[in-house]
Design a protein around this motif. Structure first.
Motif, PDB file in Angstrom:
ATOM      1  N   SER A  49     -36.493  14.028  25.757  1.00 24.73           N
ATOM      2  CA  SER A  49     -38.077  14.830  26.091  1.00 24.73           C
ATOM      3  C   SER A  49     -36.865  16.868  26.258  1.00 24.73           C
ATOM      4  O   SER A  49     -35.955  16.313  26.334  1.00 24.73           O
ATOM      5  CB  SER A  49     -38.675  15.019  27.390  1.00 24.73           C
ATOM      6  OG  SER A  49     -37.355  15.197  28.758  1.00 24.73           O
ATOM      7  N   GLU A  53     -36.817  15.637  31.354  1.00 26.14           N
ATOM      8  CA  GLU A  53     -37.387  15.053  31.680  1.00 26.14           C
ATOM      9  C   GLU A  53     -38.060  13.736  31.187  1.00 26.14           C
ATOM     10  O   GLU A  53     -39.280  14.185  30.743  1.00 26.14           O
ATOM     11  CB  GLU A  53     -38.337  16.005  32.669  1.00 26.14           C
ATOM     12  CG  GLU A  53     -38.156  17.137  33.362  1.00 26.14           C
ATOM     13  CD  GLU A  53     -38.225  18.525  32.449  1.00 26.14           C
ATOM     14  OE1 GLU A  53     -38.961  17.976  31.503  1.00 26.14           O
ATOM     15  OE2 GLU A  53     -38.722  19.289  32.675  1.00 26.14           O
ATOM     16  N   LEU A  54     -37.952  12.842  31.839  1.00 26.59           N
ATOM     17  CA  LEU A  54     -39.310  11.319  30.904  1.00 26.59           C
ATOM     18  C   LEU A  54     -39.485  10.565  32.435  1.00 26.59           C
ATOM     19  O   LEU A  54     -39.208  10.093  33.661  1.00 26.59           O
ATOM     20  CB  LEU A  54     -37.860  10.556  30.983  1.00 26.59           C
ATOM     21  CG  LEU A  54     -37.520  10.726  28.972  1.00 26.59           C
ATOM     22  CD1 LEU A  54     -36.385   9.365  28.865  1.00 26.59           C
ATOM     23  CD2 LEU A  54     -38.315  10.918  28.163  1.00 26.59           C
ATOM     24  N   LYS A  55     -41.151  10.281  32.783  1.00 22.98           N
ATOM     25  CA  LYS A  55     -41.421   9.497  33.750  1.00 22.98           C
ATOM     26  C   LYS A  55     -41.484   8.408  33.658  1.00 22.98           C
ATOM     27  O   LYS A  55     -40.911   7.786  34.204  1.00 22.98           O
ATOM     28  CB  LYS A  55     -42.574   9.551  33.402  1.00 22.98           C
ATOM     29  CG  LYS A  55     -44.016   8.899  34.585  1.00 22.98           C
ATOM     30  CD  LYS A  55     -45.638   9.418  34.055  1.00 22.98           C
ATOM     31  CE  LYS A  55     -46.395   8.871  34.704  1.00 22.98           C
ATOM     32  NZ  LYS A  55     -47.836   9.460  34.553  1.00 22.98           N
ATOM     33  N   TYR A  56     -40.751   7.886  32.490  1.00 25.98           N
ATOM     34  CA  TYR A  56     -41.292   6.288  32.366  1.00 25.98           C
ATOM     35  C   TYR A  56     -39.417   5.828  32.567  1.00 25.98           C
ATOM     36  O   TYR A  56     -38.789   6.421  31.257  1.00 25.98           O
ATOM     37  CB  TYR A  56     -41.434   5.853  31.557  1.00 25.98           C
ATOM     38  CG  TYR A  56     -43.273   5.806  31.582  1.00 25.98           C
ATOM     39  CD1 TYR A  56     -44.026   5.409  32.001  1.00 25.98           C
ATOM     40  CD2 TYR A  56     -43.394   7.217  30.391  1.00 25.98           C
ATOM     41  CE1 TYR A  56     -45.399   5.322  31.819  1.00 25.98           C
ATOM     42  CE2 TYR A  56     -45.468   6.979  30.962  1.00 25.98           C
ATOM     43  CZ  TYR A  56     -46.074   6.438  31.942  1.00 25.98           C
ATOM     44  OH  TYR A  56     -47.470   6.622  31.723  1.00 25.98           O
ATOM     45  N   ASP A  64     -48.791   4.325  31.829  1.00 33.01           N
ATOM     46  CA  ASP A  64     -50.040   3.971  33.034  1.00 33.01           C
ATOM     47  C   ASP A  64     -50.999   3.946  32.656  1.00 33.01           C
ATOM     48  O   ASP A  64     -51.977   3.568  33.105  1.00 33.01           O
ATOM     49  CB  ASP A  64     -49.336   5.489  33.850  1.00 33.01           C
ATOM     50  CG  ASP A  64     -48.363   4.952  34.668  1.00 33.01           C
ATOM     51  OD1 ASP A  64     -47.926   3.744  34.793  1.00 33.01           O
ATOM     52  OD2 ASP A  64     -47.812   5.837  35.228  1.00 33.01           O
ATOM     53  N   SER A 111     -45.990   9.904  24.331  1.00 32.91           N
ATOM     54  CA  SER A 111     -46.501   9.381  25.486  1.00 32.91           C
ATOM     55  C   SER A 111     -48.111  10.047  25.874  1.00 32.91           C
ATOM     56  O   SER A 111     -47.737  11.611  25.529  1.00 32.91           O
ATOM     57  CB  SER A 111     -46.135   9.199  26.801  1.00 32.91           C
ATOM     58  OG  SER A 111     -45.629  10.282  27.724  1.00 32.91           O
ATOM     59  N   ASP A 113     -49.239  11.010  28.756  1.00 31.21           N
ATOM     60  CA  ASP A 113     -49.310  11.972  30.156  1.00 31.21           C
ATOM     61  C   ASP A 113     -47.783  12.824  30.235  1.00 31.21           C
ATOM     62  O   ASP A 113     -48.013  13.272  31.200  1.00 31.21           O
ATOM     63  CB  ASP A 113     -49.632  11.102  30.700  1.00 31.21           C
ATOM     64  CG  ASP A 113     -48.469   9.668  31.252  1.00 31.21           C
ATOM     65  OD1 ASP A 113     -47.496   9.537  30.120  1.00 31.21           O
ATOM     66  OD2 ASP A 113     -48.022   8.963  32.077  1.00 31.21           O
ATOM     67  N   GLU A 114     -47.495  12.950  28.962  1.00 29.79           N
ATOM     68  CA  GLU A 114     -46.678  13.719  29.217  1.00 29.79           C
ATOM     69  C   GLU A 114     -46.027  15.317  27.917  1.00 29.79           C
ATOM     70  O   GLU A 114     -46.464  15.206  26.931  1.00 29.79           O
ATOM     71  CB  GLU A 114     -45.138  13.048  29.399  1.00 29.79           C
ATOM     72  CG  GLU A 114     -44.861  12.707  30.322  1.00 29.79           C
ATOM     73  CD  GLU A 114     -43.335  11.093  30.225  1.00 29.79           C
ATOM     74  OE1 GLU A 114     -42.358  11.219  30.173  1.00 29.79           O
ATOM     75  OE2 GLU A 114     -43.507  10.274  29.244  1.00 29.79           O
ATOM     76  N   ALA A 117     -42.447  14.694  25.804  1.00 23.33           N
ATOM     77  CA  ALA A 117     -41.420  13.004  25.594  1.00 23.33           C
ATOM     78  C   ALA A 117     -42.047  12.135  24.977  1.00 23.33           C
ATOM     79  O   ALA A 117     -42.708  12.212  23.805  1.00 23.33           O
ATOM     80  CB  ALA A 117     -41.926  12.271  27.575  1.00 23.33           C
ATOM     81  N   TYR A 119     -39.917   7.910  23.091  1.00 26.42           N
ATOM     82  CA  TYR A 119     -39.859   6.811  23.231  1.00 26.42           C
ATOM     83  C   TYR A 119     -39.389   6.381  22.176  1.00 26.42           C
ATOM     84  O   TYR A 119     -40.189   5.977  21.120  1.00 26.42           O
ATOM     85  CB  TYR A 119     -40.639   6.087  25.094  1.00 26.42           C
ATOM     86  CG  TYR A 119     -40.427   6.782  26.313  1.00 26.42           C
ATOM     87  CD1 TYR A 119     -39.994   6.533  27.202  1.00 26.42           C
ATOM     88  CD2 TYR A 119     -41.932   7.737  26.819  1.00 26.42           C
ATOM     89  CE1 TYR A 119     -40.047   8.086  27.779  1.00 26.42           C
ATOM     90  CE2 TYR A 119     -42.344   7.794  27.267  1.00 26.42           C
ATOM     91  CZ  TYR A 119     -40.883   8.331  28.218  1.00 26.42           C
ATOM     92  OH  TYR A 119     -41.043   8.889  29.361  1.00 26.42           O
TER      93      TYR A 119
END
Length: 627
Positions: A49, A53-56, A64, A111, A113-114, A117, A119
């Motif tokens: 990102s 910061e990466l949520k996953y 999610d 994604s 929800d970010e 980011a 992946y």
């Protein structure tokens, strides 16, 4: 090791071909010595990102906001306006069909929800130094094109070169300008190297999100040629059929190589996705009422407020909902073509914009469903408010003299608030004063310049449904003394005229991100102002704006980014380059009740690619004779 280096200069690429191996070794040695000199940690990761910061995590199983057990099957249909004559969305020629990009995979994917980011998709992992001066993509061995051919590093490198040489100008002007070289390390490893002084924060994400095409096809075909035959792809869908620009039908690839990847679990659930094209938006709505297609994102406040009471709604066959839109939604308006002399004076642009009476329009036309847009990052924390803060002033000081002085001394510009009557005479007087200051005078009710030439403008409009919004605006402009033409033309002609800047005013909406960067060059940068088919539709050329875009791209943390974006927002608003329209902050959607969707709604997408066909619901409609 089979090494190849490509540069963003095609002539250089050809000259370097004879020394590929030696150059690759040289680059490897240079990179190694640089690494040792800087003592940089080399990061190996599953995603990236802008600010780290990466949520996953690396072992995540799915996003999610999907249902990992969603069944496959059924169909999803929606509509498009006008027509299309191409299935190649990445080139200048042709009017490409909607959603044609779903045919293609990329090295990485985002994604919903970010804010920024990415992946791994085709790339299993990535390697890069803390400075982000280069990145290596490690390609999954199982990645395949639709014909079963493995995706290789060479395919990725050749795709980059095709986009640079023959793709839309925005690739060359903003996305690729800081790519120094592309190096094929082996069959499944590819390295991008960036200019050391470039804004490196977003470069890995930019190149990681590019579509991938087969090298063999590129070698035998002209990528720049418009065609109804798509370039072969590797994505979750492939073309099933199309009919002369009237509809396009995509079918799910049953043996899609990436179906079980964490980024794809619970997504791409429909066997077929179809887009029906209509020349008229009214006809399109009537067809939806008759269940001619299954999903509609409504963009007409009048229809949403008054017309969603048709039998299919009353019988419970069609559902209607309002979903929160978490993205900046306000960059919608009429845009001036500032390449034309009559629009070069900001007082003229401001006067014209003042004649759009949003307050009356919202009350009389929009059923109070909208709010007035004033920011380029409306509906977000990036919007400039009030007087500039100390932090903003520090960012703005280097552009003093390049931008209006009001940026430093006055609150961020907000459109004038009119009385809710179609023509607010107070506003009319203020607009007339601005036109006089700009050198125009009123003769027999017509504004003329010093040579006696009348002020005439034309709206580029391809929608009869939009006439109800334009016509009251036109009447106000005529009271100001401006002659206005607003013929309704077909969508293909309008698109071609926009590409070649053959317009005075045109309506457009930009989806601005929460982590803006180099893509702003293609929208507001001077280098894109006169390139055909770029997003700089208004032809903006301003050194101060260019400087602020560079500062945004070089921001090292989110707090710094936010301050710099607010400073740019403040400057853009002071330049009066558009006539801001309106926004809602919601998605208005209606759909045939044959779908189910995940319980979690992500903030940055309607997320229909995670919906699925619900056979139990479909059986109810079959029993009612609907399906």
């Amino acid at each position: 090791m089979n090494s190849q280096v490509l540069t963003s200069d095609p002539s250089k690429a050809r000259r370097w071909m004879s020394g590929l191996v030696a150059l690759a070794v040289g680059l490897t040695l240079t990179t190694t010595s640089l690494r040792a000199e800087r003592h940089e940690e080399i990061i190996t990761a599953h995603g990236i990102s802008s600010f780290g910061e990466l949520k996953y995590g690396p072992d995540f199983e799915h996003f999610d906001y999907v249902n990992p057990d969603a069944p496959k099957g059924g169909y999803f249909t929606t509509w498009g306006l006008g027509t299309f004559d191409s299935l190649r969305p990445y080139i200048l020629l042709g009017n490409a069909a909607s959603s044609a990009s779903m045919l293609y995979d990329s090295l990485m994917t985002g994604s919903a929800d970010e804010p920024d980011a990415l992946y791994g998709l085709v790339a299993e992992t990535i390697e890069y130094p803390e400075s982000r001066e280069w990145i290596i993509f490690n390609i999954r061995p199982e990645a395949r094109f639709h014909d079963g051919t493995p995706i290789t590093a060479q395919d990725v490198a050749d795709s980059y070169q095709a986009l640079y040489e023959k793709g839309r100008p925005t690739y060359r002007l903003s996305l690729f300008r800081d790519v120094e070289s592309v190096e094929v390390l082996d069959e499944r490893r590819l390295k991008y190297t960036f200019r050391p002084d470039a804004p490196l924060r977003d470069m890995p994400s930019m190149v990681g999100g590019l579509p991938i095409f087969p090298s063999a096809w590129l070698a035998e075909n002209d990528f720049a040629e418009s065609s109804m035959e798509p370039v072969p792809g590797s994505g979750p869908y492939k073309l099933q059929e199309t009919d002369g620009g009237r509809y396009i039908l995509y079918e799910r690839v049953e043996d899609y190589w990436g179906a079980d990847l964490p980024v794809n679990v619970g997504r791409n659930n429909f066997d077929q996705q179809r887009i029906e094209y209509y020349a008229d938006s009214t006809v399109a709505f009537e067809q939806f009422k008759a269940l001619g297609y299954t999903f509609r994102a409504e963009n007409s406040s009048r229809l949403w407020a008054t017309a969603y009471d048709f039998p299919a709604i009353q019988n419970g066959w069609v559902m209607r909902e309002e979903l929160i839109d978490g993205t900046p939604t306000g960059t919608q308006g009429w845009w001036f073509n500032m390449r034309r002399e009559k629009f070069q004076d900001p007082r003229v642009r401001q006067a014209i914009a003042m004649m759009f009476n949003f307050e009356w329009s919202n009350d009389s036309l929009f059923y109070d469903l909208y709010q007035r847009t004033d920011s380029f990052w409306e509906n977000s924390y990036l919007q400039a408010e009030g007087l500039p803060s100390e932090e903003e002033l520090a960012v703005l000081e280097p552009v003093r003299g390049m931008v209006p002085d009001s940026v430093f001394t006055e609150p961020a510009y907000t459109p004038i608030v009119s009385e809710p009557v179609q023509l607010d005479r107070r506003v009319l007087r203020q607009a007339a004063a601005l036109m006089r200051e700009a050198g125009y005078s009123l003769q027999d009710g017509v504004l003329v310049n010093e040579h006696g030439e009348p002020f005439v403008i034309e709206f580029l409009n391809d929608s009869r449904a939009f006439e109800r919004i334009i016509n009251p605006f036109i009447q106000n402009l005529e009271r100001l003394g401006i002659r206005v033409d607003a013929p309704v033309i077909d969508q293909a002609q309008a698109a071609e005229r926009e590409k070649n800047f053959e317009f005075d005013l045109t309506a457009r909406r930009y989806r601005m991100g929460l982590t803006p960067g180099q893509e702003l060059v293609g929208i507001f940068g001077s280098t894109s102002a006169n390139e055909p088919d770029t997003s700089n539709i208004m032809g903006l050329q301003n050194e101060g704006v260019d400087h602020l875009i560079e500062q945004i791209a070089h921001a090292e943390n989110r707090e710094e980014l936010n301050v710099r974006v607010r400073a740019l927002d403040r400057v853009l608003r002071s330049l009066h380059i558009w006539i801001p329209q309106f926004y809602s902050g919601r998605h208005f959607i209606a759909y045939l009740d044959v779908y189910s969707r995940p319980e979690v709604q992500p903030p940055f997408s309607i997320n229909t690619d995670a919906w699925w066909w619900d056979e139990d619901k479909a059986e109810v409609l079959r029993a009612a004779g609907v399906l």
